[in-house]
Each structure stands twice: as structure tokens, then as C-alpha cells.
Design a protein around this motif. Structure first.
Motif, PDB file in Angstrom:
ATOM      1  N   ILE A  78       1.098  -1.127  -0.049  1.00  0.00           N
ATOM      2  CA  ILE A  78      -0.084   0.039   0.040  1.00  0.00           C
ATOM      3  C   ILE A  78       0.980   1.143  -0.056  1.00  0.00           C
ATOM      4  O   ILE A  78       1.754   1.494   0.652  1.00  0.00           O
ATOM      5  CB  ILE A  78      -0.857  -0.222   1.378  1.00  0.00           C
ATOM      6  N   THR A  79       0.591   2.005  -1.053  1.00  0.00           N
ATOM      7  CA  THR A  79       1.354   3.498  -0.862  1.00  0.00           C
ATOM      8  C   THR A  79      -0.057   4.326  -0.547  1.00  0.00           C
ATOM      9  O   THR A  79      -0.966   4.194  -0.969  1.00  0.00           O
ATOM     10  CB  THR A  79       2.118   3.715  -2.246  1.00  0.00           C
ATOM     11  N   ALA A  80       0.560   5.455   0.332  1.00  0.00           N
ATOM     12  CA  ALA A  80      -0.692   6.595   0.954  1.00  0.00           C
ATOM     13  C   ALA A  80       0.218   7.734   1.252  1.00  0.00           C
ATOM     14  O   ALA A  80       1.100   7.476   1.883  1.00  0.00           O
ATOM     15  CB  ALA A  80      -1.543   5.642   1.964  1.00  0.00           C
ATOM     16  N   ASP A  81      -0.303   8.737   0.785  1.00  0.00           N
ATOM     17  CA  ASP A  81       0.251  10.076   1.033  1.00  0.00           C
ATOM     18  C   ASP A  81      -0.604  11.267   1.164  1.00  0.00           C
ATOM     19  O   ASP A  81      -1.419  11.284   0.061  1.00  0.00           O
ATOM     20  CB  ASP A  81       1.575  10.359   0.083  1.00  0.00           C
ATOM     21  N   THR A  82      -0.584  12.007   2.146  1.00  0.00           N
ATOM     22  CA  THR A  82      -1.382  13.245   2.016  1.00  0.00           C
ATOM     23  C   THR A  82      -0.394  14.356   2.150  1.00  0.00           C
ATOM     24  O   THR A  82      -0.770  15.201   3.190  1.00  0.00           O
ATOM     25  CB  THR A  82      -2.436  13.065   3.198  1.00  0.00           C
ATOM     26  N   TYR A  83      -0.091  14.664   1.210  1.00  0.00           N
ATOM     27  CA  TYR A  83       1.249  15.741   1.232  1.00  0.00           C
ATOM     28  C   TYR A  83       0.454  17.265   1.234  1.00  0.00           C
ATOM     29  O   TYR A  83       0.995  18.032   1.722  1.00  0.00           O
ATOM     30  CB  TYR A  83       1.952  15.645  -0.068  1.00  0.00           C
ATOM     31  N   SER A  84      -0.853  17.119   0.993  1.00  0.00           N
ATOM     32  CA  SER A  84      -1.443  18.448   0.983  1.00  0.00           C
ATOM     33  C   SER A  84      -1.539  18.780   2.563  1.00  0.00           C
ATOM     34  O   SER A  84      -1.619  20.067   2.544  1.00  0.00           O
ATOM     35  CB  SER A  84      -2.906  18.372   0.439  1.00  0.00           C
ATOM     36  N   LYS A  85      -1.183  18.086   3.233  1.00  0.00           N
ATOM     37  CA  LYS A  85      -1.153  18.650   4.649  1.00  0.00           C
ATOM     38  C   LYS A  85       0.090  19.393   5.129  1.00  0.00           C
ATOM     39  O   LYS A  85       0.222  19.971   6.125  1.00  0.00           O
ATOM     40  CB  LYS A  85      -1.566  17.487   5.733  1.00  0.00           C
ATOM     41  N   PHE A  86       1.094  19.012   4.367  1.00  0.00           N
ATOM     42  CA  PHE A  86       2.045  20.039   4.501  1.00  0.00           C
ATOM     43  C   PHE A  86       2.215  21.302   3.822  1.00  0.00           C
ATOM     44  O   PHE A  86       3.209  22.107   4.090  1.00  0.00           O
ATOM     45  CB  PHE A  86       3.495  19.002   3.892  1.00  0.00           C
ATOM     46  N   VAL A  87       1.375  21.421   2.744  1.00  0.00           N
ATOM     47  CA  VAL A  87       1.365  22.771   2.068  1.00  0.00           C
ATOM     48  C   VAL A  87       0.644  23.978   2.746  1.00  0.00           C
ATOM     49  O   VAL A  87      -0.486  23.695   3.262  1.00  0.00           O
ATOM     50  CB  VAL A  87       0.740  22.406   0.613  1.00  0.00           C
ATOM     51  N   HIS A  88       1.654  25.039   2.948  1.00  0.00           N
ATOM     52  CA  HIS A  88       0.855  26.208   3.505  1.00  0.00           C
ATOM     53  C   HIS A  88       0.023  26.694   2.174  1.00  0.00           C
ATOM     54  O   HIS A  88       0.371  26.816   0.925  1.00  0.00           O
ATOM     55  CB  HIS A  88       2.186  27.189   3.662  1.00  0.00           C
ATOM     56  N   PRO A  89      -1.241  27.335   2.545  1.00  0.00           N
ATOM     57  CA  PRO A  89      -2.199  27.849   1.561  1.00  0.00           C
ATOM     58  C   PRO A  89      -1.758  28.950   0.677  1.00  0.00           C
ATOM     59  O   PRO A  89      -2.109  29.237  -0.359  1.00  0.00           O
ATOM     60  CB  PRO A  89      -3.402  28.083   2.308  1.00  0.00           C
ATOM     61  N   ALA A  90      -0.511  29.764   1.239  1.00  0.00           N
ATOM     62  CA  ALA A  90      -0.299  30.834   0.626  1.00  0.00           C
ATOM     63  C   ALA A  90       0.978  30.518  -0.112  1.00  0.00           C
ATOM     64  O   ALA A  90       2.026  31.426  -0.657  1.00  0.00           O
ATOM     65  CB  ALA A  90       0.067  31.951   1.516  1.00  0.00           C
ATOM     66  N   ASP A  91       1.420  29.305  -0.242  1.00  0.00           N
ATOM     67  CA  ASP A  91       2.967  28.950  -1.123  1.00  0.00           C
ATOM     68  C   ASP A  91       2.379  28.503  -2.556  1.00  0.00           C
ATOM     69  O   ASP A  91       2.074  27.405  -2.565  1.00  0.00           O
ATOM     70  CB  ASP A  91       3.492  27.770  -0.418  1.00  0.00           C
ATOM     71  N   LYS A  92       2.540  29.439  -3.454  1.00  0.00           N
ATOM     72  CA  LYS A  92       2.207  29.414  -4.635  1.00  0.00           C
ATOM     73  C   LYS A  92       3.331  28.122  -5.315  1.00  0.00           C
ATOM     74  O   LYS A  92       2.700  27.740  -6.234  1.00  0.00           O
ATOM     75  CB  LYS A  92       2.212  30.706  -5.530  1.00  0.00           C
ATOM     76  N   SER A  93       4.147  28.117  -4.790  1.00  0.00           N
ATOM     77  CA  SER A  93       5.151  27.191  -5.252  1.00  0.00           C
ATOM     78  C   SER A  93       4.896  25.699  -5.438  1.00  0.00           C
ATOM     79  O   SER A  93       5.338  24.875  -6.353  1.00  0.00           O
ATOM     80  CB  SER A  93       6.487  27.152  -5.016  1.00  0.00           C
ATOM     81  N   VAL A  94       3.908  25.207  -4.344  1.00  0.00           N
ATOM     82  CA  VAL A  94       3.529  24.026  -4.298  1.00  0.00           C
ATOM     83  C   VAL A  94       2.096  23.756  -4.166  1.00  0.00           C
ATOM     84  O   VAL A  94       1.475  22.673  -4.186  1.00  0.00           O
ATOM     85  CB  VAL A  94       4.302  23.141  -3.121  1.00  0.00           C
TER      86      VAL A  94
END
Length: 344
Positions: free
Chosen positions: A139-155
Motif C-alpha cells: 500500500i502506498t498512501a500520502d497526504t502531502y497537501s497537509k504539508f502545504v501552506h495555503p499561501a505557498d504558490k510554488s507547491v
């Protein structure tokens, strides 16, 4: 004895975020230019109370339902994630219990991102071909969106959440069905893709870390993901085409013998650079990130499943899989899809 990939299924969070929705926050954002560079127009995003184990369980349940595989036959569970529910206990233990798998199995987490599926396949192959496992669930599972700052346009428009479940076993077919593998690691680039306070080294960081804005106008904290896009692009074009040729050489084939290359779905710009470097036609190079984004460890199995579903690859195809990214890490392997791919 040769390990084989029997079937793949995946799940995506119900909630989506389109590039148009992001643009409402950044009115001056060059919407079409960003979409052209990333190749991404929408991603699936986990809700606050949804985590990697939830999606991993859902993907496995879909696999059991689609293939008719008996969960009682699973004798090893591998879970590849960089967004575990907890640092301890392992997510594999949580998923074993929630799926009702036997207690007489091994269950192991692998902490690796964009190249994680390749490394996990290598571990699975070793377990199966050494006789330690006969029926393995990866199983592969990732929720990288939880690492992303909402004001970081780069990601902000890049990472999507997902889980994929891969059923593996020993094959009755003659010859090697999965492998050989090549691997690469360059830890000197670790700071180019990092969440600075995501582990024990950052445990003493303030509960409410200070925001900062870089010279490009991207805002984040040390609890958010940082990516040096230029450095990652340079690393990718330096190492990945070479890794693909090395994997072919090790397998005793040429790139012309490969029916399709399935890369980690990083971004359109990155993938186009790799394809051009290899001089491959688009029909032999799998790209599928328009509606899901970069799903980290899940991107390769999702791409394989989608390419099989739309006929870009078929049973019996010789496919080259290549992952690359956070670490810095990369790996590649070849596999032949069995004639009964998609079944138990």
C-alpha cells in the motif's frame, strides 16, 4: 520463483481543488501559464480528519473487491508513506488491524516519497523470492497537501492526495517478471525538498511557528514543505534518463524493447524534459496528472492502472517504472504485466 504484480487499485479523496479555485486567492496568478508548466488543473485533497491509513484501507478494500483476493491469504503487508498517522506506531500495524488481516503476518512501514514505490517493489520482490512471503499487499498512501501552506504558490497547485494498493505474489511464469532494479541516493540534496520540523529534530519548534515570505512571494513556515524547484529539475534531468538506460542495461534490453515508460508523475515540465531526453514518442511515455496532481508514492501505481484501463499498456507489456524526488532518491525497474493482470 519470481515476484509478479497481480493487480493495482487506488482511491482518491472526495474533495477536489481546481486551479481556478486557487486563482481566486491569487488574482494576479498567471493561471494558464502555471497549468501549462505543471500539467495539473485539479487535485484531490484530504479533509482535516482524513489520513493516510484511511485511504490505504479504502484502496485495499477496493483491491479485494475487484480481484476476489482473500485477505486471509495475505502474509506480508508493506506500507509506503511519508505522511503516517503517527510517528509511532507504524501505519502498517494500524492498517493490518483495520483490514482484519491475519496476526501471523509481517507489517512494515517504508518512509520514502516519490521513489518509494520502486523501493517498496524491490523489498517486496526480495521477500517473495526468498520465500518469506507468498502473497504480499503493498500500500502506498500520502497526504502531502497537509504539508502545504495555503499561501505557498510554488507547491499549492502541485501535490494531491491518494492511496494505491498493489497485490503481489510468486509467479508461475518462466523467467524474471519483475526486476532487476537500480537505485540511487544523493543525500546532499536533502534540503531541496524538505519539511524542516516534521520529525524529532523539529520537535521543540514552537507550536505556532513564524510565517515567512520568500523573494518569490511564497509564504510558509518550517512546518510546511519547501521545494527548491530549480534544483529538483536539474537533479531530475541529470539522473533520471541515465537511470532509465541503466535499468535497461541491467535487464539486458534496450529502450526500444520497452513498451511503455511509467515515471513518477512530478509535473508536465519535468516529464516532458525526461521524454525529450529519451527521445520517446508520447504514446510510449505515460502521463496522467491533469486531474490528480503529484500524488508522491502513489503516482506510479495509479499511472500503471490508468494506462492499463485506457489501453496504453496491456497484459504482457514490458514496462519500465522510474521514481525520483525527495531524498534525493531515485530508482527504476522493469516489469512484465501478467496475462491475468487485474485479477487475484
Amino acid at each position: 520463483m519470481s515476484a509478479v504484480i497481480n493487480a493495482i487499485e487506488y482511491v482518491l479523496p472526495a474533495r477536489t481543488e481546481s486551479i481556478e479555485e486557487i486563482a481566486t486567492r491569487f488574482p494576479s496568478w498567471p493561471l494558464e501559464k502555471i497549468a501549462e508548466k505543471t500539467g495539473i488543473r485539479a487535485r484531490h485533497i484530504a479533509d482535516e480528519d482524513e489520513h493516510s491509513s484511511d485511504f490505504g484501507v479504502a484502496a485495499a478494500e477496493r483491491l479485494f473487491e475487484a480481484t476476489g483476493a482473500a485477505r486471509g491469504d495475505i502474509d506480508f503487508l508493506l506500507v509506503c508513506t511519508q505522511t503516517p498517522d503517527y510517528l509511532t506506531p507504524s501505519t502498517a500495524c494500524l492498517i493490518q488491524d483495520r483490514l482484519g488481516l491475519s496476526k501471523a503476518i509481517g507489517a512494515l512501514d517504508i518512509n520514502l516519497g516519490c521513489s518509494g514505490y520502486i523501493y517498496a517493489l524491490g523489498v517486496a520482490k526480495a521477500l517473495i523470492e526468498s520465500g518469506q512471503a507468498q502473497r504480499l499487499l503493498l500500500i502506498t498512501a500520502d497526504t502531502y497537501s497537509k504539508f502545504v501552506h495555503p499561501a505557498d504558490k510554488s507547491v499549492r497547485a502541485l501535490f494531491g492526495d491518494a492511496a494505491a494498493a498493489t497485490l503481489m505474489s510468486d509467479s508461475s511464469e518462466p523467467g524474471e517478471q519483475l526486476g532487476p532494479f537500480i537505485y540511487g541516493t544523493d543525500g546532499s540534496g536533502a534540503q531541496d525538498l524538505i519539511v524542516p520540523t516534521s520529525g524529532m529534530r523539529g520537535r521543540s519548534a514552537p507550536a505556532s511557528p513564524q510565517e515567512y515570505t520568500d523573494r518569490h512571494g511564497n509564504t510558509r513556515t518550517n512546518k510546511n514543505i519547501f521545494m527548491n524547484g530549480r534544483a529538483i529539475m536539474e537533479f531530475t534531468l541529470r539522473e533520471v534518463p541515465a537511470a532509465i538506460h541503466q535499468a535497461c542495461d541491467k535487464a539486458g534490453v534496450t529502450l526500444a524493447d520497452i513498451d511503455a515508460v511509467v515515471p513518477h508523475q512530478a509535473s508536465a515540465m519535468v516529464l516532458d524534459g525526461i521524454r525529450r531526453e529519451l527521445d520517446l514518442p508520447s504514446e510510449r511515455f505515460v502521463v496522467c496528472l491533469n486531474d490528480i496532481g503529484n500524488t508522491v508514492s502513489c503516482s506510479i501505481p495509479i499511472a500503471v492502472k490508468r494506462a492499463f484501463s485506457n489501453g496504453q499498456i496491456t497484459a504482457g507489456s514490458r514496462v519500465l517504472l522510474v521514481g525520483f524526488g525527495v531524498g534525493l532518491s531515485w530508482g527504476a525497474t522493469t516489469t512484465i504485466l501478467p496475462n491475468d493482470f487485474g485479477s487475484a
